[in-house]
Design a protein around this motif. Sequence first.
Motif, PDB file in Angstrom:
ATOM      1  N   VAL A 137     -15.556  -2.609  -6.652  1.00  0.00           N
ATOM      2  CA  VAL A 137     -16.521  -3.650  -6.067  1.00  0.00           C
ATOM      3  C   VAL A 137     -15.892  -4.956  -6.272  1.00  0.00           C
ATOM      4  O   VAL A 137     -16.759  -5.938  -6.055  1.00  0.00           O
ATOM      5  CB  VAL A 137     -17.906  -3.290  -6.796  1.00  0.00           C
ATOM      6  CG1 VAL A 137     -18.534  -1.935  -6.211  1.00  0.00           C
ATOM      7  CG2 VAL A 137     -17.673  -3.521  -8.089  1.00  0.00           C
ATOM      8  N   LEU A 138     -14.699  -5.081  -6.227  1.00  0.00           N
ATOM      9  CA  LEU A 138     -14.234  -6.490  -6.372  1.00  0.00           C
ATOM     10  C   LEU A 138     -14.500  -7.531  -5.351  1.00  0.00           C
ATOM     11  O   LEU A 138     -14.991  -8.506  -5.569  1.00  0.00           O
ATOM     12  CB  LEU A 138     -12.463  -6.395  -6.505  1.00  0.00           C
ATOM     13  CG  LEU A 138     -11.989  -7.419  -7.079  1.00  0.00           C
ATOM     14  CD1 LEU A 138     -12.375  -7.807  -8.629  1.00  0.00           C
ATOM     15  CD2 LEU A 138     -10.367  -7.490  -7.297  1.00  0.00           C
ATOM     16  N   PRO A 139     -14.622  -6.852  -4.058  1.00  0.00           N
ATOM     17  CA  PRO A 139     -14.857  -7.707  -2.951  1.00  0.00           C
ATOM     18  C   PRO A 139     -16.269  -8.373  -2.979  1.00  0.00           C
ATOM     19  O   PRO A 139     -16.573  -9.431  -2.689  1.00  0.00           O
ATOM     20  CB  PRO A 139     -14.875  -7.012  -1.659  1.00  0.00           C
ATOM     21  CG  PRO A 139     -13.798  -5.768  -1.794  1.00  0.00           C
ATOM     22  CD  PRO A 139     -14.121  -5.592  -3.698  1.00  0.00           C
ATOM     23  N   LEU A 140     -17.194  -7.252  -3.406  1.00  0.00           N
ATOM     24  CA  LEU A 140     -18.589  -7.718  -3.798  1.00  0.00           C
ATOM     25  C   LEU A 140     -18.701  -9.037  -4.711  1.00  0.00           C
ATOM     26  O   LEU A 140     -19.302  -9.822  -4.723  1.00  0.00           O
ATOM     27  CB  LEU A 140     -19.500  -6.546  -4.032  1.00  0.00           C
ATOM     28  CG  LEU A 140     -20.998  -6.685  -4.350  1.00  0.00           C
ATOM     29  CD1 LEU A 140     -21.548  -7.148  -3.064  1.00  0.00           C
ATOM     30  CD2 LEU A 140     -21.568  -5.578  -4.923  1.00  0.00           C
ATOM     31  N   VAL A 184     -27.219  -2.653  -9.621  1.00  0.00           N
ATOM     32  CA  VAL A 184     -26.707  -1.136  -9.849  1.00  0.00           C
ATOM     33  C   VAL A 184     -25.326  -0.679  -9.285  1.00  0.00           C
ATOM     34  O   VAL A 184     -24.711  -0.373 -10.196  1.00  0.00           O
ATOM     35  CB  VAL A 184     -27.890  -0.464  -8.909  1.00  0.00           C
ATOM     36  CG1 VAL A 184     -27.694   1.221  -9.092  1.00  0.00           C
ATOM     37  CG2 VAL A 184     -29.210  -0.607  -9.677  1.00  0.00           C
ATOM     38  N   ILE A 185     -24.893  -1.311  -8.256  1.00  0.00           N
ATOM     39  CA  ILE A 185     -23.632  -0.962  -7.772  1.00  0.00           C
ATOM     40  C   ILE A 185     -22.606  -1.551  -8.696  1.00  0.00           C
ATOM     41  O   ILE A 185     -21.645  -0.709  -9.144  1.00  0.00           O
ATOM     42  CB  ILE A 185     -23.265  -1.712  -6.273  1.00  0.00           C
ATOM     43  CG1 ILE A 185     -24.197  -0.952  -5.224  1.00  0.00           C
ATOM     44  CG2 ILE A 185     -21.797  -1.661  -5.978  1.00  0.00           C
ATOM     45  CD1 ILE A 185     -24.060  -1.301  -3.881  1.00  0.00           C
ATOM     46  N   ARG A 186     -22.733  -2.906  -8.998  1.00  0.00           N
ATOM     47  CA  ARG A 186     -21.822  -3.307 -10.028  1.00  0.00           C
ATOM     48  C   ARG A 186     -21.828  -2.806 -11.453  1.00  0.00           C
ATOM     49  O   ARG A 186     -20.804  -2.738 -11.953  1.00  0.00           O
ATOM     50  CB  ARG A 186     -22.125  -5.035  -9.929  1.00  0.00           C
ATOM     51  CG  ARG A 186     -21.720  -5.687  -9.175  1.00  0.00           C
ATOM     52  CD  ARG A 186     -21.301  -7.223  -9.599  1.00  0.00           C
ATOM     53  NE  ARG A 186     -20.032  -7.133 -10.667  1.00  0.00           N
ATOM     54  CZ  ARG A 186     -19.813  -8.098 -11.139  1.00  0.00           C
ATOM     55  NH1 ARG A 186     -20.499  -9.141 -11.093  1.00  0.00           N
ATOM     56  NH2 ARG A 186     -18.905  -8.229 -12.220  1.00  0.00           N
ATOM     57  N   ALA A 187     -22.973  -2.523 -11.846  1.00  0.00           N
ATOM     58  CA  ALA A 187     -23.020  -1.620 -13.204  1.00  0.00           C
ATOM     59  C   ALA A 187     -22.577  -0.189 -13.117  1.00  0.00           C
ATOM     60  O   ALA A 187     -22.041   0.237 -14.106  1.00  0.00           O
ATOM     61  CB  ALA A 187     -24.578  -1.904 -13.673  1.00  0.00           C
TER      62      ALA A 187
END
Lengths: 221, 217
Positions: free
Chosen positions: B51-54, B41-44
């Motif tokens: 959110v590059l680190p993730l 959900v975070i990435r979408a």
Amino acid sequence: MFNYTFQWRQAFQKLPLLLDGALVTLQIALLSMAMGIALAVLLAVARNSKSRWATGPATVWVEVARNTPALFQIYMAHFGLGSFGIHLSPYVALLAGITFNNAGYLAETFRGALRAIPGTQMRAARSLGMPPVQAFRLVVMPQMFRIAFLPTTNQMVWAILMTSLGVTVGMNTDLAGITQDINVRSFRTFEIFALAAVIYYLIAKAVTLGARLMASRLFRY
Amino acid sequence: MFDTAMTLNDLLFLMKGAGMTLAVTFFAVIGGTALGLLFGVIRAQLNPWAVLPLTFVLDVFRSVPLLIQLVLANAFQSIAGLQLPPFATSCIVLALYTSAYCTEIVRGAIDAVPSVTRRAARSLGLTWGQDMRFVVFPMALRVALPSWIGLTLGVMKDSALVLWLGLIELLRSGQILVTRLQEPMFILLVVGAIYFLMSFPIARLGGQLEKRWREND
């Protein structure tokens, strides 16, 4: 907590050895992919044929490859064949196991790609007077590889990761094997395995990037 | 080859190993799916740069061999003095590994929901949470479930690697029997058959689900 001194220099001193291992890893992965692709094309064609003698063995191969662990397949080649007096070296067993696995997964990919190619292509080629094998080779197969290109590169990354399983059957010349070899001598487990992880990551990224470059050159139209 | 020294007790021993395989898989998939949902959900939803680190960390989990990850995590937990048993270490590593793949599945499924549908939902007055729950979730589930089943089976097969940390799961218990009975082919065939029986029916179910849902689209 953290009552431990990291000895990174010891790990970096072994870097040349690890890079030699990385070459062996890459070699096994490339060989297993080359043989896997060749076998997978045969399997995909066999699974689409009407003869039971062709679909049966091909289906068994694909389902076994996809429904058992890769490690099991390598064990089968290394320990299992020993029952018949066939003793494969770790290198050959690893290569055989990964090839078997690659062929199974790629066969499904290619079968899906074959289904996406209109049957009229084959019929047009045949009506131009091409024999079946030639029509498949020159007309259908290039399109199949094009559709299956991305999943095939994914499988290549998988093959690289799978080579690390060789260490469980005593392989000691590839990246994981050399890493383990140094580990049991120096007991610097964390440092040396961290370095190996970085190398694996870089190899995987290089392959992905290379494949993307290749795709943009090959599939411009 | 058909005349074997394997007894019923040995088969029971293999079954216990299979139980260990299933236990590790269970915890890995539960943990991995929970994390994967969150990260997906975070990435979408968030800006890719934010959110590059993730993204990078999850990519590492997919680009480094699982065996190396297991050894590293085990070495790290002893360096950090956590005194985790191998079972817990294995479950944690496999859960993170699962979450990396699950994130991609969840993100792909959310992206597959047409943005006009979501805008329509929001303009009808649904909050973001309601939009997620009543519009995105049901639509994304049909896209994600077949891949998720595939992932679960993949994790079950990959869980064989935990034997490196000394856990006696299915493949390792087979190996122990091989050392004792000296019948590698027969015992490995039994082990393979157990894996196959655990994986094949569910793989079939996943394939059928995918086909049926595609037809109804």
